[in-house]
Scaffold this motif. Structure first.
Motif, PDB file in Angstrom:
ATOM      1  N   ALA A 280      -8.717  -0.736  -1.061  1.00 18.43           N
ATOM      2  CA  ALA A 280      -7.706  -0.264  -2.000  1.00 18.43           C
ATOM      3  C   ALA A 280      -8.170  -0.500  -3.436  1.00 18.43           C
ATOM      4  CB  ALA A 280      -6.380  -0.981  -1.745  1.00 18.43           C
TER       5      ALA A 280
ATOM      6  N   LEU B 286       0.829  -1.204   0.000  1.00 24.69           N
ATOM      7  CA  LEU B 286       0.000   0.000   0.000  1.00 24.69           C
ATOM      8  C   LEU B 286       0.867   1.259   0.000  1.00 24.69           C
ATOM      9  CD1 LEU B 286      -2.739  -1.210   2.483  1.00 24.69           C
ATOM     10  CD2 LEU B 286      -3.124  -0.548   0.101  1.00 24.69           C
TER      11      LEU B 286
ATOM     12  N   LEU C 205      -4.779   5.413  -0.059  1.00 24.91           N
ATOM     13  CA  LEU C 205      -4.012   4.181   0.085  1.00 24.91           C
ATOM     14  C   LEU C 205      -3.069   4.252   1.285  1.00 24.91           C
ATOM     15  CD1 LEU C 205      -3.124   3.405  -3.641  1.00 24.91           C
ATOM     16  CD2 LEU C 205      -4.928   2.392  -2.238  1.00 24.91           C
TER      17      LEU C 205
END
Length: 223
Positions: free
Chosen positions: A183, A101, A154
């Protein structure tokens, strides 16, 4: 006779008030409308001449902008490599998800900077019907903003993951699945925003349209 004469004079006076003056009167409505039509025709002719004279420049402007957006999109798409499905400890699984991420967020932030750095075209006059001088600025702001928003989202999802908060593997798996879904939703929204930007690019000629459609770098659709 006197009454009739008075009425006739009054009628003539009223009629004169209603006469516009036509093209003989520079201040009349008819003259103003004609001037506006002449100006409109002149502007349209000027735009056609401008586009003809700067056909290659306009083509280059569109391709340069599209290339920046597509390169930025590709950089986010390739920011994370596929991982194997081998079993992991909770700590490792969470650490890898946070790393992925963070990598995506960093790539999206760099993508936003890349698009922001694209100079506004010098040939930003009217190119196609409905396109004005603010087109490039608004498209650049929308594209860069979509990447920047994605980066923030994110990063926030990754920051919310903490291996110490999960009682067992099942709880950790559920949290990671939820983070992955969130996400994915954000990246889908990014893709939709970029598709919208690309679909509204001013296309000056068939050569530009063909170049964009054959690029194969990022989605491009235009009805």
């Amino acid at each position: 006779m006197l009454i009739g004469g008075v009425l006739s004079v009054a009628a003539v006076g009223a009629a004169r008030c209603d006469i516009d003056g036509g093209l003989l009167d520079p201040g009349s409505t008819a003259s103003r409308q004609q001037d506006e039509q002449v100006r409109s025709v002149a502007v349209a002719a000027g735009d056609r001449e401008y586009l003809a004279a700067h056909k290659h420049d306009v083509h280059a402007d569109v391709i340069t902008f599209a290339d920046a957006v597509c390169t930025a999109t590709e950089s986010v798409r390739t920011a994370v490599t596929e991982r194997s499905d081998e079993p992991r400890t909770v700590e490792r699984a969470v650490a890898e998800s946070k790393s992925d991420l963070r990598g995506l967020a960093d790539a999206a932030a760099l993508a936003a900077d890349r698009i922001d750095s694209v100079a506004l075209p010098a040939t930003d006059r009217v190119l196609t019907p409905g396109v004005d001088g603010e087109t490039w600025r608004s498209l650049r702001v929308q594209a860069a903003g979509a990447f920047r928003d994605t980066s923030g989202v994110l990063r926030g999802i990754g920051d919310g993951l903490d291996a110490h908060r999960y009682a067992d593997a099942a709880a950790a798996s559920g949290a990671l699945s939820g983070a992955n879904d969130a996400a994915g939703t954000r990246l889908s929204a990014l893709g939709a925003a970029i598709d919208d930007v690309m679909s509204r690019l001013p296309i000056p000629n068939s050569e530009t349209d063909a170049a964009l459609r054959s690029s194969g770098v990022c989605a491009f659709s235009k009805d």
